[in-house]
Scaffold this motif. Structure first.
Motif, PDB file in Angstrom:
ATOM      1  N   UNK A   1       0.825  -1.210   0.000  1.00 46.72           N
ATOM      2  CA  UNK A   1       0.000   0.000   0.000  1.00 46.72           C
ATOM      3  C   UNK A   1       0.853   1.251   0.000  1.00 46.72           C
ATOM      4  N   UNK A   2       0.225   2.362  -0.357  1.00 48.91           N
ATOM      5  CA  UNK A   2       0.847   3.671  -0.298  1.00 48.91           C
ATOM      6  C   UNK A   2      -0.227   4.695   0.016  1.00 48.91           C
ATOM      7  N   UNK A   3       0.133   5.971  -0.036  1.00 53.17           N
ATOM      8  CA  UNK A   3      -0.820   7.017   0.333  1.00 53.17           C
ATOM      9  C   UNK A   3      -0.749   8.194  -0.638  1.00 53.17           C
ATOM     10  N   UNK A   4      -1.913   8.771  -0.907  1.00 58.31           N
ATOM     11  CA  UNK A   4      -2.038  10.026  -1.639  1.00 58.31           C
ATOM     12  C   UNK A   4      -2.459  11.100  -0.643  1.00 58.31           C
ATOM     13  N   UNK A   5      -1.700  12.188  -0.604  1.00 60.56           N
ATOM     14  CA  UNK A   5      -2.035  13.298   0.288  1.00 60.56           C
ATOM     15  C   UNK A   5      -2.577  14.444  -0.557  1.00 60.56           C
ATOM     16  N   UNK A   6      -3.800  14.881  -0.256  1.00 59.35           N
ATOM     17  CA  UNK A   6      -4.453  15.936  -1.030  1.00 59.35           C
ATOM     18  C   UNK A   6      -4.454  17.255  -0.244  1.00 59.35           C
ATOM     19  N   UNK A   7      -3.910  18.303  -0.892  1.00 58.01           N
ATOM     20  CA  UNK A   7      -3.762  19.583  -0.225  1.00 58.01           C
ATOM     21  C   UNK A   7      -5.066  20.257   0.139  1.00 58.01           C
ATOM     22  N   UNK A   8      -6.116  20.070  -0.681  1.00 59.95           N
ATOM     23  CA  UNK A   8      -7.402  20.716  -0.404  1.00 59.95           C
ATOM     24  C   UNK A   8      -8.026  20.186   0.883  1.00 59.95           C
ATOM     25  N   UNK A   9      -7.963  18.901   1.077  1.00 61.09           N
ATOM     26  CA  UNK A   9      -8.589  18.280   2.249  1.00 61.09           C
ATOM     27  C   UNK A   9      -7.594  18.040   3.377  1.00 61.09           C
ATOM     28  N   UNK A  10      -6.302  18.119   3.038  1.00 61.31           N
ATOM     29  CA  UNK A  10      -5.224  17.853   4.000  1.00 61.31           C
ATOM     30  C   UNK A  10      -5.407  16.489   4.672  1.00 61.31           C
ATOM     31  N   UNK A  11      -5.759  15.531   3.846  1.00 65.59           N
ATOM     32  CA  UNK A  11      -5.958  14.167   4.322  1.00 65.59           C
ATOM     33  C   UNK A  11      -5.225  13.183   3.416  1.00 65.59           C
ATOM     34  N   UNK A  12      -4.873  12.067   4.003  1.00 62.84           N
ATOM     35  CA  UNK A  12      -4.284  10.976   3.247  1.00 62.84           C
ATOM     36  C   UNK A  12      -5.358   9.994   2.808  1.00 62.84           C
ATOM     37  N   UNK A  13      -5.172   9.481   1.607  1.00 61.64           N
ATOM     38  CA  UNK A  13      -6.032   8.407   1.111  1.00 61.64           C
ATOM     39  C   UNK A  13      -5.165   7.173   0.893  1.00 61.64           C
ATOM     40  N   UNK A  14      -5.557   6.067   1.499  1.00 63.38           N
ATOM     41  CA  UNK A  14      -4.789   4.829   1.351  1.00 63.38           C
ATOM     42  C   UNK A  14      -5.071   4.190  -0.004  1.00 63.38           C
ATOM     43  N   UNK A  15      -4.036   3.703  -0.652  1.00 61.63           N
ATOM     44  CA  UNK A  15      -4.157   3.020  -1.943  1.00 61.63           C
ATOM     45  C   UNK A  15      -3.557   1.629  -1.805  1.00 61.63           C
ATOM     46  N   UNK A  16      -4.354   0.600  -2.070  1.00 57.86           N
ATOM     47  CA  UNK A  16      -3.879  -0.772  -2.023  1.00 57.86           C
ATOM     48  C   UNK A  16      -3.413  -1.204  -3.409  1.00 57.86           C
ATOM     49  N   UNK A  17      -2.263  -1.830  -3.464  1.00 56.79           N
ATOM     50  CA  UNK A  17      -1.681  -2.227  -4.752  1.00 56.79           C
ATOM     51  C   UNK A  17      -2.039  -3.686  -5.041  1.00 56.79           C
ATOM     52  N   UNK A  18      -3.284  -3.892  -5.443  1.00 58.01           N
ATOM     53  CA  UNK A  18      -3.739  -5.245  -5.750  1.00 58.01           C
ATOM     54  C   UNK A  18      -3.392  -5.605  -7.195  1.00 58.01           C
ATOM     55  N   UNK A  19      -3.739  -6.820  -7.593  1.00 54.36           N
ATOM     56  CA  UNK A  19      -3.392  -7.287  -8.941  1.00 54.36           C
ATOM     57  C   UNK A  19      -4.059  -6.452 -10.027  1.00 54.36           C
ATOM     58  N   UNK A  20      -5.268  -5.978  -9.761  1.00 54.64           N
ATOM     59  CA  UNK A  20      -6.010  -5.203 -10.762  1.00 54.64           C
ATOM     60  C   UNK A  20      -5.305  -3.904 -11.102  1.00 54.64           C
ATOM     61  N   UNK A  21      -4.879  -3.159 -10.093  1.00 56.39           N
ATOM     62  CA  UNK A  21      -4.234  -1.872 -10.377  1.00 56.39           C
ATOM     63  C   UNK A  21      -2.843  -2.089 -10.969  1.00 56.39           C
ATOM     64  N   UNK A  22      -2.179  -3.182 -10.601  1.00 61.24           N
ATOM     65  CA  UNK A  22      -0.883  -3.486 -11.192  1.00 61.24           C
ATOM     66  C   UNK A  22      -1.023  -3.802 -12.682  1.00 61.24           C
ATOM     67  N   UNK A  23      -2.076  -4.533 -13.048  1.00 62.27           N
ATOM     68  CA  UNK A  23      -2.328  -4.800 -14.465  1.00 62.27           C
ATOM     69  C   UNK A  23      -2.643  -3.512 -15.206  1.00 62.27           C
ATOM     70  N   UNK A  24      -3.398  -2.647 -14.566  1.00 62.15           N
ATOM     71  CA  UNK A  24      -3.743  -1.360 -15.164  1.00 62.15           C
ATOM     72  C   UNK A  24      -2.484  -0.531 -15.444  1.00 62.15           C
ATOM     73  N   UNK A  25      -1.551  -0.519 -14.506  1.00 66.09           N
ATOM     74  CA  UNK A  25      -0.292   0.205 -14.704  1.00 66.09           C
ATOM     75  C   UNK A  25       0.468  -0.364 -15.893  1.00 66.09           C
ATOM     76  N   UNK A  26       0.576  -1.691 -15.965  1.00 63.97           N
ATOM     77  CA  UNK A  26       1.300  -2.324 -17.068  1.00 63.97           C
ATOM     78  C   UNK A  26       0.663  -1.999 -18.410  1.00 63.97           C
ATOM     79  N   UNK A  27      -0.671  -1.995 -18.466  1.00 59.70           N
ATOM     80  CA  UNK A  27      -1.371  -1.677 -19.711  1.00 59.70           C
ATOM     81  C   UNK A  27      -1.140  -0.230 -20.134  1.00 59.70           C
ATOM     82  N   UNK A  28      -1.169   0.695 -19.165  1.00 59.56           N
ATOM     83  CA  UNK A  28      -0.953   2.106 -19.478  1.00 59.56           C
ATOM     84  C   UNK A  28       0.467   2.347 -19.993  1.00 59.56           C
ATOM     85  N   UNK A  29       1.448   1.744 -19.338  1.00 55.50           N
ATOM     86  CA  UNK A  29       2.837   1.918 -19.781  1.00 55.50           C
ATOM     87  C   UNK A  29       3.028   1.343 -21.180  1.00 55.50           C
ATOM     88  N   UNK A  30       2.431   0.184 -21.442  1.00 51.03           N
ATOM     89  CA  UNK A  30       2.517  -0.399 -22.786  1.00 51.03           C
ATOM     90  C   UNK A  30       1.890   0.534 -23.816  1.00 51.03           C
TER      91      UNK A  30
END
Length: 211
Positions: free
Chosen positions: A131-160
């Motif tokens: 997992x990792x986190x996105x910090x948004x300046x407007x809300x000053x909050x962190x959003x947790x991001x889980x790196x599951x197989x679906x988002x990893x496939x999405x990254x590979x497709x975008x880079x390709x």
């Protein structure tokens, strides 16, 4: 460049204008983001808070994805398992953190950028990052991001897809969409003109065919 994956996920034409045609124009949204990143961009800064280490402006590379870039912030949390860090005792869990000036987006452009950073860090440290986190300046909050197989496939497709367009030197045609109004390149892209032109071309083609 790793940062291009966010542009590509948002709009392939925007990505091509920036990364193929080397065009850029600032607006209030990109200026705010640049100011926020300036606060994080200190490659010599490392902060220690007990069981937490914070490094800024960390160089990244992935040989499997064939991308490189910079992580805003990488946190190292002391743990029973994890990676060894030079000059530090024990083991540490690696957590990427990306800073954004605005709010959470309605699409996944921020999440895929963060996941791409995690994949780079995984190769560099030979570890698994869950997992990792996105910090948004407007809300000053962190959003947790889980790196599951679906988002990893999405990254590979975008880079390709990025490599496919880059190798072909193709800039996709403009499409006028609701998110265009927030794009800093709208005056260079001219989706209004391009969309109207394609409509006229289709009308003329249909008239010739008798449709």
């Amino acid at each position: 460049m790793l940062s291009g994956i966010q542009h590509f996920a948002f709009c392939r034409r925007q990505w091509a204008l920036i990364h193929i045609e080397q065009l850029w124009k600032e607006n209030v949204l990109t200026f705010g983001g640049r100011q926020m990143h300036r606060n994080a961009d200190d490659p010599f800064f490392t902060e220690s808070r007990g069981d937490l280490l914070i490094s800024r402006s960390v160089p990244l590379v992935s040989h499997s994805l064939k991308v490189y870039g910079i992580a805003d912030v990488v946190e190292y949390h002391r743990s029973d398992t994890g990676v060894a860090i030079s000059g530090r005792e024990g083991y540490w869990t690696v957590v990427p953190v990306e800073y954004k000036a605005g709010r959470k987006k309605p699409d996944d452009r921020d999440e895929v950028q963060l996941c791409a950073q995690a994949i780079c860090l995984e190769e560099m440290y030979r570890t698994r990052i869950e997992k990792g986190y996105l910090y948004y300046g407007k809300t000053r909050r962190r959003t947790e991001v889980l790196f599951d197989d679906e988002i990893r496939r999405r990254v590979a497709e975008l880079v390709a897809g990025m490599y496919e367009l880059y190798d072909a030197g193709i800039t996709p045609p403009a499409l006028l969409l609701p998110h265009c109004k927030n794009c800093s390149l709208i005056d260079l892209c001219m989706p209004n003109v391009s969309s109207r032109r394609r409509s006229v071309d289709r009308y003329l083609a249909d008239s010739i065919r008798g449709d």
